[in-house]
Write an enzyme that holds these catalytic residues in place. Structure first.
Site, PDB file in Angstrom:
ATOM      1  N   TYR A 159      84.397 -88.784  49.051  1.00  0.00           N
ATOM      2  CA  TYR A 159      84.120 -87.363  48.844  1.00  0.00           C
ATOM      3  C   TYR A 159      85.292 -86.448  49.285  1.00  0.00           C
ATOM      4  O   TYR A 159      85.936 -86.872  50.572  1.00  0.00           O
ATOM      5  CB  TYR A 159      82.756 -87.263  49.724  1.00  0.00           C
ATOM      6  CG  TYR A 159      82.763 -85.354  49.576  1.00  0.00           C
ATOM      7  CD1 TYR A 159      82.437 -84.483  48.763  1.00  0.00           C
ATOM      8  CD2 TYR A 159      83.175 -84.969  51.015  1.00  0.00           C
ATOM      9  CE1 TYR A 159      82.451 -83.451  49.241  1.00  0.00           C
ATOM     10  CE2 TYR A 159      83.183 -83.539  51.271  1.00  0.00           C
ATOM     11  CZ  TYR A 159      82.584 -82.710  50.164  1.00  0.00           C
ATOM     12  OH  TYR A 159      82.653 -81.574  50.552  1.00  0.00           O
ATOM     13  N   GLU A 246      81.023 -79.830  59.850  1.00  0.00           N
ATOM     14  CA  GLU A 246      79.947 -79.488  58.819  1.00  0.00           C
ATOM     15  C   GLU A 246      79.025 -80.757  58.474  1.00  0.00           C
ATOM     16  O   GLU A 246      79.727 -81.714  58.408  1.00  0.00           O
ATOM     17  CB  GLU A 246      80.636 -78.705  57.548  1.00  0.00           C
ATOM     18  CG  GLU A 246      79.612 -78.515  56.682  1.00  0.00           C
ATOM     19  CD  GLU A 246      80.421 -78.045  55.357  1.00  0.00           C
ATOM     20  OE1 GLU A 246      81.633 -77.926  55.380  1.00  0.00           O
ATOM     21  OE2 GLU A 246      79.591 -78.150  54.268  1.00  0.00           O
ATOM     22  N   GLU A 349      83.738 -69.713  52.537  1.00  0.00           N
ATOM     23  CA  GLU A 349      84.525 -71.020  51.980  1.00  0.00           C
ATOM     24  C   GLU A 349      85.103 -70.193  50.542  1.00  0.00           C
ATOM     25  O   GLU A 349      84.149 -69.770  49.833  1.00  0.00           O
ATOM     26  CB  GLU A 349      83.416 -72.071  51.750  1.00  0.00           C
ATOM     27  CG  GLU A 349      84.157 -73.297  50.667  1.00  0.00           C
ATOM     28  CD  GLU A 349      83.108 -74.343  50.759  1.00  0.00           C
ATOM     29  OE1 GLU A 349      81.871 -74.143  50.536  1.00  0.00           O
ATOM     30  OE2 GLU A 349      83.626 -75.362  50.682  1.00  0.00           O
TER      31      GLU A 349
HETATM   32  C1  GCO Z   1      81.526 -77.995  50.402  1.00  0.00           C
HETATM   33  C2  GCO Z   1      80.387 -78.817  49.770  1.00  0.00           C
HETATM   34  C3  GCO Z   1      80.687 -79.123  48.253  1.00  0.00           C
HETATM   35  C4  GCO Z   1      79.588 -79.831  47.824  1.00  0.00           C
HETATM   36  C5  GCO Z   1      79.218 -79.450  46.515  1.00  0.00           C
HETATM   37  C6  GCO Z   1      77.950 -80.201  45.738  1.00  0.00           C
HETATM   38  O1  GCO Z   1      81.291 -77.836  51.525  1.00  0.00           O
HETATM   39  O2  GCO Z   1      81.913 -77.189  49.830  1.00  0.00           O
HETATM   40  O3  GCO Z   1      80.060 -79.889  50.602  1.00  0.00           O
HETATM   41  O4  GCO Z   1      81.655 -79.902  48.160  1.00  0.00           O
HETATM   42  O5  GCO Z   1      79.543 -81.110  47.791  1.00  0.00           O
HETATM   43  O6  GCO Z   1      78.778 -77.999  46.401  1.00  0.00           O
HETATM   44  O7  GCO Z   1      77.581 -79.583  44.591  1.00  0.00           O
HETATM   45 MG    MG Z   2      79.824 -79.146  52.513  1.00  0.00          MG
END
Ligand code: GCO
Ligand code: MG
Length: 412
Positions: A159, A246, A349
């Site tokens: 991820y 986070e 963000e």
């Molecule tokens: C972030 C989030 C996103 C989520 C996404 C799922 O911190 O920006 O973790 O990257 O994974 O919004 O739809």
């Molecule tokens: Mg996130």
């Protein structure tokens, strides 16, 4: 200001977005974001079949009353689909109220508490040189803070790592790395928590050595650790002075954060998958977090997220609103109006949408030297170009999932 039309528009310029458009008998038009990444059509059905018929004939000015009517009247409360649908209505009504008043929404919320919103971007890479390139690119784009996600030796795909190399100039491709598997089944990623826990502190050590002590750095654990693993990571990252860690543990077990807190002073952010103030009750009251991560889009709109943030303010907990590219420009604008007006703003963000998305959603918010501002147009300041939206029909899309080496499904 009687509602005489409620339309749901689905468009997929760079990715899928769900927008509710409300029109009043006086000709005011308001839009709201109801995008729920990977489950978009569930919100579309909820809005089309169950909400739009209830809105017709209602006074668009009664935002709180309509909110309570939709929330309590349904009987079945909370949950991402319900709360995204209510959020879309709430945003559209604030947009209309602003237009009717001739004021930007932040003025209706009490006016500006600051001149702009510091925003963080997503720097990432499979290797250290890639991460350094990505940090440098973000610095060039003006970012004054950033999230760092890194590949882990031995794991192929995980991820948060941009799939494209740094040399493509197309920001939509660079940053739009999840899910971005439109038309395909969910992508499988790998996971090994011990390898991750060994590697991440070395990444932050290298980034601090290269870029110095000033730059605020963030990291997203994406719900993948147990409480004791999260405590271990928080502790091992303390020398690198993170702005926040986070979603260190799966968000639904809120008590887990007590254990994490006992072991580390690394600030904690949580809540992008929470939908209501009730999801936050315990962790705010017990001061188990430092930042509230909810998006306006997933938490019942401006009206409800403001209640969460006002409650958080009593405990010196600040906002850190979710702003990946799966929050549409309408949802982003709503976050900016709210963030500008509240006292306990922390950080926003901001991943930046691609050119196709920007051609569908015309924005008046600005990005200037690391700071966002919602602009001063009446309402939210975003308009939807319906003809342009019509060029991009919905495409099925899924978020990825994780398996451990033995095949067990794991949080991704
Ligand atoms: C972030 C989030 C996103 C989520 C996404 C799922 O911190 O920006 O973790 O990257 O994974 O919004 O739809
Ligand atoms: Mg996130």
């Amino acid at each position: 200001m009687i509602i005489d039309k409620a339309e749901i528009i689905v468009t997929s310029p760079d990715r899928n977005f769900v927008t509710l458009r409300i029109t009043t008998d006086e000709g005011h038009v308001g839009i709201g974001d109801g995008t729920l990444n990977g489950r978009e059509l569930a919100v579309v059905a909820y809005l089309k079949e169950h909400v739009a018929p209830l809105l017709l004939g209602k006074d668009a000015g009664r935002i709180e009353d309509i909110w309570q009517y939709l929330y309590r009247g349904a009987y079945w409360r909370r949950g991402p689909v319900t709360m995204a649908a209510i959020a879309a209505v709430d945003m559209a009504l604030w947009d209309i109220k602003g237009k009717a008043a001739g004021m930007p929404v932040y003025q209706l919320l009490g006016g500006a508490s600051r001149s702009g919103l510091m925003a963080y971007g997503h720097a990432s890479g499979k290797t250290m040189p890639e991460i350094f390139d990505s940090v440098n690119e973000h610095l060039e784009l003006g970012y004054k803070s950033m999230r760092i996600q890194s590949g882990v030796p031995g794991l192929n795909a995980i991820y948060g790592i941009a799939s494209q190399s740094a040399d493509t100039g197309d920001s939509a491709v660079r940053y739009d790395h999840e899910p971005a598997r439109r038309g395909a089944l969910p992508a499988q990623e790998d996971w090994d928590t011990r390898a991750y826990l060994r590697h991440i502190p070395t990444v932050f050590e290298a980034v601090r050595n290269e870029f110095g002590p000033e730059l605020p750095l963030l990291h997203d654990g994406h719900h993948r650790m147990t409480p004791i693993q999260a405590a271990q990571l928080g502790k091992s990252l303390e020398p690198y002075d993170l702005f926040w860690l986070e979603d260190c543990t799966p968000a639904e077990n809120q008590e887990a954060l007590r254990l994490v807190r006992q072991h580390t002073t690394t600030p904690l952010a949580i809540g992008e998958i929470f939908n209501t103030v009730w999801d936050y009750q315990q962790i705010i009251r017990e001061q188990l977090i430092d930042y509230v991560r909810s998006a306006v889009t997933h938490t019942g709109g401006i009206s409800h997220l403001k209640k969460v943030l006002d409650y958080a303010a009593q405990y010196q907990i600040k906002s850190g609103m979710h702003g990946p590219t799966d929050v549409s420009p309408v949802g982003m604008a709503a976050a900016m109006h709210l963030g500008l007006s509240i006292h306990n703003f922390g950080i926003q963000e901001y991943m930046q949408h691609g050119a196709k998305t920007n051609a569908v959603f015309h924005q008046t918010y600005t990005w200037n030297d690391g700071y966002l501002h919602p602009g001063d147009e009446p309402g939210l300041g975003v308009t939807l170009d319906v003809d342009e939206a019509g060029k991009y029909p919905y495409e099925q899309a899924y978020l990825p999932f994780n398996r451990l080496a033995d095949g067990t499904v794991h949080d991704w």
